[in-house]
Design a protein around this motif. Structure first.
Motif, short mmCIF file in Angstrom:
data_model
loop_
_atom_site.label_atom_id
_atom_site.label_comp_id
_atom_site.label_asym_id
_atom_site.label_seq_id
_atom_site.Cartn_x
_atom_site.Cartn_y
_atom_site.Cartn_z
N ARG A 39 71.23 28.62 0.81
CA ARG A 39 71.23 28.38 -0.64
C ARG A 39 70.46 29.45 -1.41
N ASN A 40 69.96 30.45 -0.70
CA ASN A 40 69.24 31.55 -1.35
C ASN A 40 68.14 31.01 -2.26
N GLU A 41 67.32 30.11 -1.71
CA GLU A 41 66.37 29.35 -2.53
C GLU A 41 65.13 30.12 -2.94
N HIS A 42 64.75 31.14 -2.18
CA HIS A 42 63.46 31.80 -2.39
C HIS A 42 62.32 30.78 -2.26
N SER A 43 62.46 29.90 -1.27
CA SER A 43 61.42 28.91 -0.98
C SER A 43 60.31 29.54 -0.15
N ILE A 44 59.09 29.03 -0.33
CA ILE A 44 57.96 29.52 0.45
C ILE A 44 57.76 28.60 1.65
N VAL A 59 52.95 33.06 8.30
CA VAL A 59 52.19 33.06 7.06
C VAL A 59 53.15 32.63 5.96
N PRO A 60 52.66 32.21 4.80
CA PRO A 60 53.58 31.82 3.71
C PRO A 60 54.54 32.97 3.38
N THR A 61 55.83 32.64 3.36
CA THR A 61 56.88 33.65 3.24
C THR A 61 57.98 33.15 2.31
N ILE A 62 58.45 34.02 1.43
CA ILE A 62 59.60 33.68 0.58
C ILE A 62 60.86 33.89 1.40
#
Length: 316
Positions: A251-256, A276-279
């Motif tokens: 869905r190409n969310e750019h979720s972290i 690590v936190p990643t987009i």
């Protein structure tokens, strides 16, 4: 990347995790086609038959026994193949065995594609994520591991139980190795935007006897061992974590999310795959997010990287 109504996912490995992931994705409605690959073709056939009998209850899709040629037009390839640690075995033995399996699988994949996103879920996931990249020189932005996405969910659940709030209102990350050296980012943990320490100070709950940080982290680290001891394997949690990562990609969310990927200097760590936190987007790894950790958390994260480097040195 195609619309999420027309996405193809290849799952390599039809064991506990692979078959449960296929079931979870079928129920999600995220994909239009699933190809399930396994050396044991009869096992793959049985899983596919069972899943296909559910299709009158789900959104239309195709589920089939696949071959590596299915990777040619796949949007996402999910790796679940490889044995789990056995009684009397060691993490080093498992790393060596599964790294050889991962290398052979990647050599088959690149015969058909270098465009698909690769999602590694086989353990030790950080080591195998790195092996997947380096064994065939695959684009590191397109390779990610399930990492500590499940560990972070376990962390949030345990805090929600302690604080008596919905787990969806607890925000916190487990970083580093998916394993014994993983790190709880306590300084970034919050409930509904309130730092954890402040929330606890203002809680005024007679039932609360203080927050046992060490005890909670130990429960997170050892959760998988406890589940395996009771039911042979853990698969519901990891398959749901895989579904969440798949969702962010397709869905190409750019979720972290705390997926595992090859770091290149972020957090002072170089040439090591860890979480690590990643987009996460349709590109795979869109961007590593460098958050402000305390000095102690940074020290522990680097120590976790050193441990992973020792394992890499052993298998190489």
């Amino acid at each position: 990347m195609k619309s999420h109504t027309n996405n193809k996912v290849v799952i390599i490995g039809a064991g506990y995790v692979g078959s449960t992931t296929a079931y979870t994705l079928m129920q999600s409605g995220l994909v239009s086609e699933i190809a399930l690959i396994d050396l044991d073709i009869k096992k793959a056939e049985g899983e596919v038959m069972d899943l296909n009998h559910c299709l009158s209850f789900t959104k239309p899709m195709t589920i089939k026994v696949g071959t590596y040629e299915d990777c040619k037009d796949a949007d996402l390839i999910i790796m679940t193949a490889g044995p789990s640690i056995q009684p009397g075995g060691t993490r080093l033995d498992l790393a060596k065995q599964n790294s050889q399996i991962m290398t052979s699988i990647m050599k088959e994949i690149v015969k058909y594609t270098r465009e698909a996103i690769i999602l590694v879920a086989t353990n030790p996931v950080d080591i195998l994520t790195q092996v997947a990249v380096e064994s065939v020189d695959y684009n590191p932005k397109k390779v990610l591991g399930s990492g500590t996405v499940l560990d972070s969910a376990r962390f949030r659940y345990l805090l929600s139980q302690h604080c008596k709030v919905d787990a969806r209102n607890v925000h916190g990350y487990i970083l580093g190795e998916h394993g014994d050296s993983e790190v709880a980012a306590w300084s970034l943990t919050n409930i509904a935007g309130s730092p954890l320490e402040s929330y606890c100070d203002n809680c005024n709950s007679n039932a609360c006897h203080g927050l046992d940080k060490e005890g909670i982290l130990n429960q997170v680290i050892h959760a998988g061992y406890h589940i395996i001891d009771r039911k042979v394997a853990t698969y519901y949690g990891v398959s749901t974590a895989i579904k969440r990562i798949t969702e962010a990609i397709l869905r190409n969310e750019h979720s972290i999310l705390t997926v595992s990927s090859l770091l290149n200097g972020e957090y002072g760590i170089d040439k090591i795959a860890m979480s690590v936190p990643t987009i996460v987007s349709s590109e795979g790894i869109h961007k590593i997010v460098e958050l402000n950790l305390t000095d102690e958390e940074s020290k522990l994260l680097k120590k976790s990287g050193d441990k992973l480097q020792e394992i890499l040195n052993y298998i190489k």
